[in-house]
Design an enzyme around this catalytic site. Structure first.
Site, short mmCIF file in Angstrom:
data_model
loop_
_atom_site.label_atom_id
_atom_site.label_comp_id
_atom_site.label_asym_id
_atom_site.label_seq_id
_atom_site.Cartn_x
_atom_site.Cartn_y
_atom_site.Cartn_z
N LYS A 1 -57.35 -97.20 27.79
CA LYS A 1 -57.74 -98.22 28.76
C LYS A 1 -56.62 -98.70 29.67
CE LYS A 1 -61.24 -99.41 25.64
NZ LYS A 1 -60.64 -98.37 24.77
N ASN B 1 -68.40 -96.95 18.91
CA ASN B 1 -67.91 -95.70 19.50
C ASN B 1 -68.71 -95.30 20.74
OD1 ASN B 1 -66.24 -95.85 17.34
ND2 ASN B 1 -67.08 -94.06 16.25
N GLN C 1 -58.42 -95.89 21.92
CA GLN C 1 -58.22 -97.25 22.41
C GLN C 1 -57.09 -97.30 23.44
OE1 GLN C 1 -58.91 -100.60 19.73
NE2 GLN C 1 -56.77 -101.11 19.96
N GLU D 1 -42.43 -98.04 50.80
CA GLU D 1 -41.50 -97.77 49.69
C GLU D 1 -42.16 -98.05 48.34
OE1 GLU D 1 -37.13 -98.67 51.63
OE2 GLU D 1 -38.29 -100.33 50.88
N ASN E 1 -37.36 -104.21 56.52
CA ASN E 1 -37.48 -103.10 55.57
C ASN E 1 -38.94 -102.65 55.39
OD1 ASN E 1 -34.72 -103.16 55.06
ND2 ASN E 1 -34.98 -104.75 53.49
N SER F 1 -57.43 -104.84 20.66
CA SER F 1 -57.42 -104.42 22.06
C SER F 1 -58.02 -105.48 22.97
CB SER F 1 -58.22 -103.11 22.21
OG SER F 1 -59.53 -103.27 21.69
N SER G 1 -34.16 -108.86 54.57
CA SER G 1 -33.12 -108.85 53.56
C SER G 1 -32.54 -110.24 53.46
CB SER G 1 -32.03 -107.85 53.96
OG SER G 1 -30.82 -108.18 53.31
N THR H 1 -40.38 -78.40 60.35
CA THR H 1 -40.40 -77.65 59.09
C THR H 1 -38.97 -77.77 58.57
OG1 THR H 1 -39.81 -75.55 60.14
CG2 THR H 1 -42.16 -75.99 59.89
N HIS H 2 -38.82 -77.89 57.28
CA HIS H 2 -37.50 -78.13 56.66
C HIS H 2 -36.84 -79.40 57.21
CE1 HIS H 2 -37.79 -73.85 55.41
NE2 HIS H 2 -38.29 -73.69 56.62
N LYS I 1 -32.15 -106.85 59.13
CA LYS I 1 -33.00 -105.87 58.46
C LYS I 1 -34.48 -106.18 58.53
CE LYS I 1 -31.63 -103.31 55.39
NZ LYS I 1 -31.27 -101.98 55.03
N1 ARG Z 1 -61.55 -100.96 20.62
C1 ARG Z 1 -62.04 -99.65 20.35
C2 ARG Z 1 -61.64 -98.68 21.46
O1 ARG Z 1 -61.22 -99.12 22.44
C3 ARG Z 1 -63.55 -99.69 20.24
C4 ARG Z 1 -64.14 -98.66 19.34
C5 ARG Z 1 -63.67 -98.87 17.97
N2 ARG Z 1 -64.38 -98.06 17.05
C6 ARG Z 1 -63.95 -97.92 15.79
N3 ARG Z 1 -64.65 -97.20 15.00
N4 ARG Z 1 -62.86 -98.49 15.38
O2 ARG Z 1 -61.72 -97.48 21.32
#
Ligand code: ARG
Length: 470
Positions: A329, A114, A326, A294, A289, A27, A281, A159-160, A287
């Site tokens: 993120k 963790n 993981q 958008e 835009n 990661s 454009s 409205t509408h 144009k």
């Molecule tokens: N890269 C992991 C995550 O984003 C970190 C925690 C990993 N912990 C493990 N026991 N493999 O969650």
């Protein structure tokens, strides 16, 4: 190359990780973005360990200085990130040990990745929430200025998407202010639940070292340590809440965008967006835009998707931590980046909108927008509302057939529909008469719009004061 030799967890493994598995499970490509939070969390942890006598003072100092050097290297772009070291946590810890030796290996005492990653994300999200709150604030401030400039500019209310009743442009802008303030409330509320510290939960059950979680929480600016270690490492509902608040905010910005796109078309011609917020454009020279609204409308889709992704990510996970997490993120990062961008561009754009008052007025005087006012007038003459509705409906049908608005009909023509109509009727048939009549809290009258703006400004000023400066 045998990468597994350097992995901090390699002790029980006899074979190196498959090269593709290594890439698949890593990661660091995206979580390196958490380096600042990771280092701050590690420094607070090391200080707490030393205060508790779990780590020596010299080791603590070496760890803190080493982590600070790593931060400098990362920011200078000279830090070597290794995919073999999986994530931001192991990259930094391995670099620390390479730099300061054995003391680096002691940092991970009483801690697990963790609780470490859960802490990092919460620290990161706390800052992002503050950025979203600032972004909403800037947009609200631009809208208050615009609402004030256009407090008595008459436009058709819909409205509408059919002309309904005349309103003021200022009143319309203030509707968006209300929605954005609720959005800000959701972020502030989410921040309270996110600002709780997982550290100390370790892998899942807590740790056998005599740690003091209160110290670490205070140093990192958390309101308190999390109550339950299993919950602390596995919960991601704070991330779902953030994304839900972001999705609702984007839904608002998307609706708002839709209006700006319609209003800036030549068919409506109510507003003009500044050139700085539009593009041309490559083929059609005429144009201009409305790309910014958008794109905001378009980006709303991915943020809704991220909310669904996070909900689905969590729904099947047994306690406590699972590697699934993981995957939290990238949706979070993308949500924050795009919402932050959308708020910023919207605040700038709304600060440079020009209203075409004549076009808005003309549109309001074409759609029988004062029909309700005529009905209310008849009610004041003693006619029951349902009968008045019927009378006005007939007058409107006549106007449609004649191609004239109610205010353009003569008194003699109007009296054909009801003898109760007198020449004072024109006061209610004018657009100004109609908007001024709705003069109560929450109504569209310019006086009410100005009062609402004043209330918002006063509340904002009060909120900006530090609590004790009486
Ligand atoms: N890269 C992991 C995550 O984003 C970190 C925690 C990993 N912990 C493990 N026991 N493999 O969650």
């Amino acid at each position: 190359m045998n990468h597994s030799a350097v992995k901090p967890w390699a002790g029980r493994f006899g074979e190196p990780t498959d090269a593709f598995v290594e890439a698949f499970t890593a990661s660091v490509g995206f979580d390196r973005r958490l380096y600042r939070q990771d280092i701050a969390g590690s420094i607070a942890h090391a200080r707490m360990l030393a205060r508790q006598g779990i780590l020596g003072g010299k080791e603590r100092d070496a760890i803190v200085a080493g982590l600070e050097r790593i931060r400098v290297n990362i920011e200078a772009g000279t830090f070597h990130w290794s995919e073999a070291l999986e994530d931001v946590h192991m990259n930094i810890e391995t670099a620390l040990t390479a730099d300061i030796g054995d003391a680096g290996k002691r940092l991970h005492t009483g801690r697990s990745r963790n609780d470490q990653v859960a802490t990092d994300i919460r620290l990161w999200l706390r800052e992002e929430i503050d950025a979203m709150l600032a972004g909403i604030d800037a947009l609200v401030s631009a809208l208050l200025d615009l609402a004030e400039r256009e407090a008595d500019s008459v436009m058709p209310g819909f409205t509408h998407l059919q002309v309904a009743q005349p309103i003021t442009f200022g009143h319309h802008m203030m509707a968006w202010v209300e929605m954005l303030e609720r959005d800000a409330g959701r972020f502030a509320d989410c921040r309270r639940r996110a600002n709780v510290m997982p550290l100390g939960a370790a892998a899942l059950a807590g740790t056998s070292y005599p740690i003091d979680r209160g110290q670490t929480a205070a140093e990192l600016g958390f309101d308190r340590p999390a109550e339950n270690s299993l919950d602390a490492v596995s919960d991601r509902d704070f991330a779902i809440e953030f994304t839900a608040a972001a999705a609702i905010t984007m839904m608002h910005l998307s609706r708002f965008s839709e209006e700006l796109i319609l209003w800036s078309s030549s068919q409506f011609g109510f507003v003009e967006l500044s050139d700085a917020y539009c593009t041309g454009s490559s083929i059609m020279p005429q144009k201009k835009n409305p790309d910014v609204p958008e794109l905001v409308r378009g980006k709303t889709g991915r943020i809704f998707g991220h909310l669904m992704a996070l909900l689905t990510l969590m729904k099947g996970q047994p306690l406590a931590y699972n590697k699934d997490n993981q995957e939290d993120k990238e949706p979070l990062f993308d949500t924050a980046d795009n919402l932050r961008g959308a708020l910023r561009v919207f605040a700038g754009m709304m600060g440079h909108v020009t209203c075409n008052r004549e076009r808005m007025r003309a549109a309001a005087s074409q759609g029988f927008a004062t029909a309700t006012d005529l009905a209310d007038y008849l009610v004041r003459q003693g006619i029951p509302f349902r009968d008045a509705h019927e009378v006005v409906g007939k007058a409107v049908a006549y106007g449609v057939q004649q191609g004239r608005d109610l205010a353009e009909l003569s008194l003699e023509e109007l009296r054909r529909f009801s003898p109760a109509i007198g020449d004072d009727v024109y006061a209610v048939l004018t657009l100004e008469g109609a908007v001024n009549a709705r003069n109560h809290l929450g109504g569209t009258a310019p006086e009410q719009v100005r009062a609402a703006i004043a209330r918002k400004r006063a509340a904002r000023q009060a909120a900006a004061q530090p609590p004790n400066s009486a």
